[in-house]
Design a protein around this motif. Sequence first.
Motif, PDB file in Angstrom:
ATOM      1  N   ALA A  57     -22.460 -74.027  84.411  1.00 37.07           N
ATOM      2  CA  ALA A  57     -22.972 -75.278  84.982  1.00 37.07           C
ATOM      3  C   ALA A  57     -23.181 -75.145  86.495  1.00 37.07           C
ATOM      4  CB  ALA A  57     -22.019 -76.425  84.679  1.00 37.07           C
ATOM      5  N   PHE A  58     -22.524 -74.178  87.116  1.00 35.75           N
ATOM      6  CA  PHE A  58     -22.661 -73.981  88.559  1.00 35.75           C
ATOM      7  C   PHE A  58     -23.729 -72.944  88.908  1.00 35.75           C
ATOM      8  CE2 PHE A  58     -18.230 -75.240  87.810  1.00 35.75           C
ATOM      9  CZ  PHE A  58     -18.249 -76.447  88.483  1.00 35.75           C
ATOM     10  N   SER A  59     -24.515 -72.554  87.919  1.00 34.70           N
ATOM     11  CA  SER A  59     -25.565 -71.568  88.128  1.00 34.70           C
ATOM     12  C   SER A  59     -26.690 -72.149  88.984  1.00 34.70           C
ATOM     13  CB  SER A  59     -26.121 -71.120  86.774  1.00 34.70           C
ATOM     14  OG  SER A  59     -27.241 -70.287  86.939  1.00 34.70           O
ATOM     15  N   GLY A  60     -27.350 -71.291  89.719  1.00 34.87           N
ATOM     16  CA  GLY A  60     -28.477 -71.723  90.534  1.00 34.87           C
ATOM     17  C   GLY A  60     -29.724 -71.994  89.710  1.00 34.87           C
ATOM     18  N   ASN A  61     -29.793 -71.412  88.536  1.00 35.59           N
ATOM     19  CA  ASN A  61     -30.910 -71.624  87.626  1.00 35.59           C
ATOM     20  C   ASN A  61     -30.663 -72.928  86.864  1.00 35.59           C
ATOM     21  OD1 ASN A  61     -32.801 -71.571  85.572  1.00 35.59           O
ATOM     22  ND2 ASN A  61     -32.535 -69.379  85.164  1.00 35.59           N
ATOM     23  N   ALA A  62     -31.598 -73.852  86.932  1.00 36.57           N
ATOM     24  CA  ALA A  62     -31.419 -75.169  86.310  1.00 36.57           C
ATOM     25  C   ALA A  62     -31.312 -75.067  84.788  1.00 36.57           C
ATOM     26  CB  ALA A  62     -32.569 -76.092  86.686  1.00 36.57           C
ATOM     27  N   GLY A  63     -32.044 -74.151  84.178  1.00 38.93           N
ATOM     28  CA  GLY A  63     -31.979 -73.976  82.726  1.00 38.93           C
ATOM     29  C   GLY A  63     -30.619 -73.480  82.268  1.00 38.93           C
ATOM     30  N   MET A  64     -30.085 -72.499  82.982  1.00 47.67           N
ATOM     31  CA  MET A  64     -28.756 -71.976  82.642  1.00 47.67           C
ATOM     32  C   MET A  64     -27.678 -73.020  82.888  1.00 47.67           C
ATOM     33  SD  MET A  64     -28.773 -69.114  81.292  1.00 47.67           S
ATOM     34  CE  MET A  64     -27.771 -67.719  81.578  1.00 47.67           C
ATOM     35  N   ALA A  65     -27.829 -73.782  83.959  1.00 43.40           N
ATOM     36  CA  ALA A  65     -26.838 -74.816  84.264  1.00 43.40           C
ATOM     37  C   ALA A  65     -26.821 -75.892  83.175  1.00 43.40           C
ATOM     38  CB  ALA A  65     -27.139 -75.443  85.622  1.00 43.40           C
ATOM     39  N   SER A  66     -27.992 -76.309  82.721  1.00 45.27           N
ATOM     40  CA  SER A  66     -28.012 -77.338  81.676  1.00 45.27           C
ATOM     41  C   SER A  66     -27.528 -76.779  80.342  1.00 45.27           C
ATOM     42  CB  SER A  66     -29.413 -77.925  81.539  1.00 45.27           C
ATOM     43  OG  SER A  66     -30.304 -76.982  80.994  1.00 45.27           O
ATOM     44  N   LEU A  67     -27.839 -75.514  80.050  1.00 41.82           N
ATOM     45  CA  LEU A  67     -27.335 -74.885  78.836  1.00 41.82           C
ATOM     46  C   LEU A  67     -25.811 -74.802  78.866  1.00 41.82           C
ATOM     47  CD1 LEU A  67     -27.913 -73.340  76.161  1.00 41.82           C
ATOM     48  CD2 LEU A  67     -27.852 -71.257  77.544  1.00 41.82           C
ATOM     49  N   GLY A  68     -25.259 -74.387  79.994  1.00 37.83           N
ATOM     50  CA  GLY A  68     -23.808 -74.294  80.120  1.00 37.83           C
ATOM     51  C   GLY A  68     -23.128 -75.645  79.970  1.00 37.83           C
ATOM     52  N   LEU A  69     -23.697 -76.658  80.574  1.00 39.09           N
ATOM     53  CA  LEU A  69     -23.124 -77.996  80.483  1.00 39.09           C
ATOM     54  C   LEU A  69     -23.215 -78.542  79.054  1.00 39.09           C
ATOM     55  CD1 LEU A  69     -21.794 -80.158  82.201  1.00 39.09           C
ATOM     56  CD2 LEU A  69     -24.056 -81.108  82.623  1.00 39.09           C
ATOM     57  N   ALA A  70     -24.354 -78.360  78.418  1.00 39.51           N
ATOM     58  CA  ALA A  70     -24.532 -78.854  77.054  1.00 39.51           C
ATOM     59  C   ALA A  70     -23.605 -78.125  76.069  1.00 39.51           C
ATOM     60  CB  ALA A  70     -25.981 -78.690  76.623  1.00 39.51           C
ATOM     61  N   CYS A  71     -23.494 -76.814  76.218  1.00 38.46           N
ATOM     62  CA  CYS A  71     -22.616 -76.058  75.319  1.00 38.46           C
ATOM     63  C   CYS A  71     -21.145 -76.379  75.565  1.00 38.46           C
ATOM     64  CB  CYS A  71     -22.867 -74.560  75.469  1.00 38.46           C
ATOM     65  SG  CYS A  71     -24.394 -74.027  74.709  1.00 38.46           S
ATOM     66  N   ALA A  72     -20.750 -76.526  76.817  1.00 36.49           N
ATOM     67  CA  ALA A  72     -19.360 -76.870  77.108  1.00 36.49           C
ATOM     68  C   ALA A  72     -19.008 -78.233  76.518  1.00 36.49           C
ATOM     69  CB  ALA A  72     -19.125 -76.859  78.619  1.00 36.49           C
ATOM     70  N   LEU A  73     -19.893 -79.197  76.675  1.00 37.42           N
ATOM     71  CA  LEU A  73     -19.646 -80.524  76.120  1.00 37.42           C
ATOM     72  C   LEU A  73     -19.645 -80.494  74.591  1.00 37.42           C
ATOM     73  CD1 LEU A  73     -19.239 -83.530  76.734  1.00 37.42           C
ATOM     74  CD2 LEU A  73     -21.711 -83.767  76.648  1.00 37.42           C
ATOM     75  N   GLY A  74     -20.566 -79.773  73.996  1.00 47.38           N
ATOM     76  CA  GLY A  74     -20.640 -79.687  72.543  1.00 47.38           C
ATOM     77  C   GLY A  74     -19.439 -79.001  71.922  1.00 47.38           C
TER      78      GLY A  74
END
Length: 112
Positions: A57-74
């Motif tokens: 979620a702290f990645s500079g790439n917006a796609g990776m950050a949203s993927l990390g946040l969505a997977c962590a929440l899921g």
Amino acid sequence: MNVMGLPLLLGMGVDFSIHIQLALRRCQGDLLAVRRSVGRALLLAGSTTVAGFGSLAFSGNAGMASLGLACALGVTLALLVAVYLLPVWWQVWYRLEGLPGRPSRDCPSRSV
């Protein structure tokens, strides 16, 4: 890019549920014994997975950050449902169906 996380979330949710279901059958619905054995293991494994995806979620790439946040929440939601809600649902269903219980020697709390 969040669509790529769906197979992972589905797979982990199914795996968590299978582990809890098998432990509930082995311990004949003893929630305390299940949470002490398999529940702890799943919470530890799930929390490391959440930490790994949460760090994305702290990645500079917006796609990776949203993927990390969505997977962590899921993964967090799948873990909480499997460890806390599934055993309660299982116990209610077990009582409604009136299934006979058998003693099991494989349950950790029963081997004293």
